[in-house]
Motif scaffolding. Structure first.
Motif, PDB file in Angstrom:
ATOM      1  N   ILE A 143       0.831  -1.312   0.148  1.00 27.22           N
ATOM      2  CA  ILE A 143      -0.013  -0.017  -0.133  1.00 27.22           C
ATOM      3  C   ILE A 143       1.032   1.175  -0.066  1.00 27.22           C
ATOM      4  O   ILE A 143       1.670   1.522   0.866  1.00 27.22           O
ATOM      5  CB  ILE A 143      -0.763  -0.038   1.228  1.00 27.22           C
ATOM      6  N   ILE A 144       0.809   1.934  -1.076  1.00 22.33           N
ATOM      7  CA  ILE A 144       1.728   3.226  -1.354  1.00 22.33           C
ATOM      8  C   ILE A 144       0.905   4.361  -1.504  1.00 22.33           C
ATOM      9  O   ILE A 144       0.081   4.491  -2.493  1.00 22.33           O
ATOM     10  CB  ILE A 144       2.702   3.036  -2.302  1.00 22.33           C
ATOM     11  N   SER A 145       1.015   5.360  -0.537  1.00 22.26           N
ATOM     12  CA  SER A 145       0.286   6.541  -0.658  1.00 22.26           C
ATOM     13  C   SER A 145       0.893   7.725  -0.815  1.00 22.26           C
ATOM     14  O   SER A 145       2.305   7.644  -0.681  1.00 22.26           O
ATOM     15  CB  SER A 145      -0.631   6.756   0.650  1.00 22.26           C
ATOM     16  N   ILE A 146       0.438   8.722  -1.969  1.00 21.56           N
ATOM     17  CA  ILE A 146       1.219   9.721  -2.267  1.00 21.56           C
ATOM     18  C   ILE A 146       1.049  11.082  -1.380  1.00 21.56           C
ATOM     19  O   ILE A 146      -0.393  11.473  -1.459  1.00 21.56           O
ATOM     20  CB  ILE A 146       0.964  10.200  -3.751  1.00 21.56           C
ATOM     21  N   LEU A 171      -2.350   7.331   8.655  1.00 16.20           N
ATOM     22  CA  LEU A 171      -3.308   6.227   8.081  1.00 16.20           C
ATOM     23  C   LEU A 171      -2.132   5.039   7.796  1.00 16.20           C
ATOM     24  O   LEU A 171      -2.168   3.745   7.871  1.00 16.20           O
ATOM     25  CB  LEU A 171      -3.797   6.484   6.879  1.00 16.20           C
ATOM     26  N   THR A 172      -1.051   5.523   7.300  1.00 14.99           N
ATOM     27  CA  THR A 172       0.343   4.568   6.721  1.00 14.99           C
ATOM     28  C   THR A 172       0.691   4.025   7.818  1.00 14.99           C
ATOM     29  O   THR A 172       0.783   2.923   7.837  1.00 14.99           O
ATOM     30  CB  THR A 172       0.931   5.616   5.991  1.00 14.99           C
ATOM     31  N   LYS A 173       1.025   4.809   8.970  1.00 11.76           N
ATOM     32  CA  LYS A 173       1.700   4.013  10.217  1.00 11.76           C
ATOM     33  C   LYS A 173       0.707   2.939  10.844  1.00 11.76           C
ATOM     34  O   LYS A 173       1.373   1.791  11.070  1.00 11.76           O
ATOM     35  CB  LYS A 173       2.025   5.134  11.194  1.00 11.76           C
ATOM     36  N   ALA A 174      -0.595   3.378  10.910  1.00 15.69           N
ATOM     37  CA  ALA A 174      -1.544   2.361  11.573  1.00 15.69           C
ATOM     38  C   ALA A 174      -1.544   1.127  10.689  1.00 15.69           C
ATOM     39  O   ALA A 174      -1.665   0.013  11.313  1.00 15.69           O
ATOM     40  CB  ALA A 174      -2.730   2.956  11.810  1.00 15.69           C
ATOM     41  N   VAL A 175      -1.842   1.143   9.372  1.00 15.53           N
ATOM     42  CA  VAL A 175      -1.968  -0.114   8.454  1.00 15.53           C
ATOM     43  C   VAL A 175      -0.546  -0.737   8.528  1.00 15.53           C
ATOM     44  O   VAL A 175      -0.648  -2.072   8.564  1.00 15.53           O
ATOM     45  CB  VAL A 175      -2.184   0.305   7.052  1.00 15.53           C
ATOM     46  N   ALA A 176       0.524  -0.058   8.446  1.00 16.78           N
ATOM     47  CA  ALA A 176       1.954  -0.762   8.389  1.00 16.78           C
ATOM     48  C   ALA A 176       1.953  -1.770  10.029  1.00 16.78           C
ATOM     49  O   ALA A 176       2.400  -2.945   9.860  1.00 16.78           O
ATOM     50  CB  ALA A 176       3.047   0.251   8.554  1.00 16.78           C
ATOM     51  N   VAL A 177       1.724  -1.069  10.982  1.00 12.56           N
ATOM     52  CA  VAL A 177       1.736  -1.876  12.223  1.00 12.56           C
ATOM     53  C   VAL A 177       0.612  -3.025  12.205  1.00 12.56           C
ATOM     54  O   VAL A 177       0.847  -4.160  12.692  1.00 12.56           O
ATOM     55  CB  VAL A 177       1.390  -0.992  13.292  1.00 12.56           C
ATOM     56  N   GLU A 178      -0.610  -2.746  11.797  1.00 13.29           N
ATOM     57  CA  GLU A 178      -1.695  -3.793  11.849  1.00 13.29           C
ATOM     58  C   GLU A 178      -1.724  -4.855  10.965  1.00 13.29           C
ATOM     59  O   GLU A 178      -1.730  -6.050  11.319  1.00 13.29           O
ATOM     60  CB  GLU A 178      -2.948  -3.286  11.624  1.00 13.29           C
ATOM     61  N   PHE A 179      -0.663  -4.892   9.787  1.00 13.47           N
ATOM     62  CA  PHE A 179      -1.058  -5.896   8.807  1.00 13.47           C
ATOM     63  C   PHE A 179       0.554  -6.011   8.478  1.00 13.47           C
ATOM     64  O   PHE A 179       0.910  -7.115   7.606  1.00 13.47           O
ATOM     65  CB  PHE A 179      -1.445  -5.631   7.746  1.00 13.47           C
ATOM     66  N   THR A 185       2.918  -4.176   3.641  1.00 14.85           N
ATOM     67  CA  THR A 185       3.738  -3.085   3.864  1.00 14.85           C
ATOM     68  C   THR A 185       3.218  -1.858   3.446  1.00 14.85           C
ATOM     69  O   THR A 185       2.163  -1.810   2.589  1.00 14.85           O
ATOM     70  CB  THR A 185       5.056  -2.973   3.069  1.00 14.85           C
ATOM     71  N   ALA A 186       3.124  -0.822   4.128  1.00 17.10           N
ATOM     72  CA  ALA A 186       2.385   0.422   3.883  1.00 17.10           C
ATOM     73  C   ALA A 186       3.356   1.712   4.104  1.00 17.10           C
ATOM     74  O   ALA A 186       4.167   1.752   4.959  1.00 17.10           O
ATOM     75  CB  ALA A 186       1.135   0.727   4.814  1.00 17.10           C
ATOM     76  N   ASN A 187       3.438   2.430   3.073  1.00 21.14           N
ATOM     77  CA  ASN A 187       4.479   3.554   3.011  1.00 21.14           C
ATOM     78  C   ASN A 187       4.119   4.720   2.492  1.00 21.14           C
ATOM     79  O   ASN A 187       2.994   4.799   1.437  1.00 21.14           O
ATOM     80  CB  ASN A 187       5.802   3.275   2.352  1.00 21.14           C
ATOM     81  N   THR A 241       8.504  -0.145   5.702  1.00 20.19           N
ATOM     82  CA  THR A 241       7.107  -0.217   6.181  1.00 20.19           C
ATOM     83  C   THR A 241       7.010   1.015   7.201  1.00 20.19           C
ATOM     84  O   THR A 241       7.725   1.280   7.809  1.00 20.19           O
ATOM     85  CB  THR A 241       6.233  -1.485   6.402  1.00 20.19           C
ATOM     86  N   GLY A 242       5.891   1.551   7.028  1.00 17.15           N
ATOM     87  CA  GLY A 242       5.461   2.648   7.936  1.00 17.15           C
ATOM     88  C   GLY A 242       6.289   3.837   7.647  1.00 17.15           C
ATOM     89  O   GLY A 242       6.273   4.928   8.466  1.00 17.15           O
ATOM     90  N   GLN A 243       6.980   4.052   6.505  1.00 19.12           N
ATOM     91  CA  GLN A 243       8.008   5.029   6.381  1.00 19.12           C
ATOM     92  C   GLN A 243       7.239   6.314   5.506  1.00 19.12           C
ATOM     93  O   GLN A 243       6.225   6.143   4.560  1.00 19.12           O
ATOM     94  CB  GLN A 243       9.201   4.657   5.605  1.00 19.12           C
ATOM     95  N   THR A 244       7.792   7.529   5.869  1.00 19.77           N
ATOM     96  CA  THR A 244       7.399   8.679   5.002  1.00 19.77           C
ATOM     97  C   THR A 244       8.746   9.095   4.173  1.00 19.77           C
ATOM     98  O   THR A 244       9.679   9.454   4.878  1.00 19.77           O
ATOM     99  CB  THR A 244       6.977   9.892   5.882  1.00 19.77           C
ATOM    100  N   ILE A 245       8.699   8.691   2.922  1.00 19.87           N
ATOM    101  CA  ILE A 245      10.070   8.976   1.907  1.00 19.87           C
ATOM    102  C   ILE A 245       9.537  10.094   1.286  1.00 19.87           C
ATOM    103  O   ILE A 245       8.850  10.469   0.305  1.00 19.87           O
ATOM    104  CB  ILE A 245      10.171   7.780   1.156  1.00 19.87           C
TER     105      ILE A 245
END
Length: 254
Positions: A143-146, A171-179, A185-187, A241-245
């Motif tokens: 899951i990759i959000s812009i 949203l990104t951090k919560a999803v990264a931890v939950e799944f 992964t969520a970033n 995962t859980g990162q802001t790049i």
């Protein structure tokens, strides 16, 4: 297009929202070149997404153009359902759909604020919620959000956009931890100033502190951002995962 022996996303299905142009389009092209079947999406620009899908096919890839309003729960459910019915899976979600624009705080009405928030945040939430069960079933998900640099550097006349993009961090951090233990992964990828033709609703880009100084001396290109999306989507991205790049040429330094 990559050779059959070097297509790490072969067999995977990727949905890239808002992929008619710019970062979304480039992300769709790059994921297809890695072997993914790409769902090219827009709210209403059918001709544009069909053109992107045709471009992917011309390079030897596979793509399906689909329309949906990401702010409407029933349309999101139908979109994901159609993807899974037709391809059997959904592995990669790129939450790129967004509405921007500029307006001074004093002139910003609640309806406009909510409309921006609905596309950027509620759209990402609805798509993630609908897509995650299929990723869990397959033991693989990206899951990759812009995001937007306005949420981090601060900017005038974009309170609505900055607020919505900031919500994507949580949203990104919560999803990264939950799944994370289920192979998902969520970033968040945060572009800075990206050149090229902007949509009519984007505005000039807002007034950033320091005038938005770019140490590299030039604006970025959609491809610069899409390359990071590509890397995060690969199987080898499983430890990020859980990162802001940030992809901003030094415009904002965390």
């Amino acid at each position: 297009m990559s050779t059959e022996t070097n297509r790490p996303l072969a067999g995977k299905v990727a949905l890239v929202t808002g992929s008619a142009r710019r970062i979304g389009r480039e992300s769709a092209l790059l994921l297809a070149r890695e072997g993914a079947h790409v769902i090219v999406h827009a709210k209403s620009s059918r001709a544009e997404i069909e053109a992107v899908a045709a471009e992917i096919r011309a390079e030897g890839g596979t793509a399906t153009p689909l329309l949906a309003d990401v702010t409407k729960e029933d349309e999101v459910r139908d979109l994901v359902g159609k993807i899974v019915d037709e391809t059997g899976r959904l592995d990669i979600l790129v939450n790129n759909a967004a509405v921007r624009g500029e307006r001074a705080l004093a002139d910003l009405d609640l309806a406009t604020f909510r409309a921006i928030y609905a596309v950027i945040v509620e759209g990402a939430f609805l798509l993630t919620q609908a897509g995650v069960p299929h990723m869990v079933r397959n033991g693989f998900g990206r899951i990759i959000s812009i995001g937007g640099v306005a949420a981090h550097a601060g900017v005038s006349h974009r309170v609505h956009v900055a607020t919505a993009k900031a919500a994507l961090v949580g949203l990104t951090k919560a999803v990264a931890v939950e799944f994370g233990e289920q192979g998902i992964t969520a970033n968040l990828v945060v572009p800075g100033r990206i050149g090229g033709v902007r949509s009519s609703t984007s505005g000039a880009g807002g007034a950033f502190p320091g005038g938005g100084y770019l140490p590299v001396g030039h604006e970025g290109a959609p491809r610069n951002v899409a390359e990071i999306v590509r890397v995060l989507a690969l199987p080898t991205g499983d430890f990020i995962t859980g990162q802001t790049i940030h992809v901003n040429g030094g415009m904002y330094l965390p």
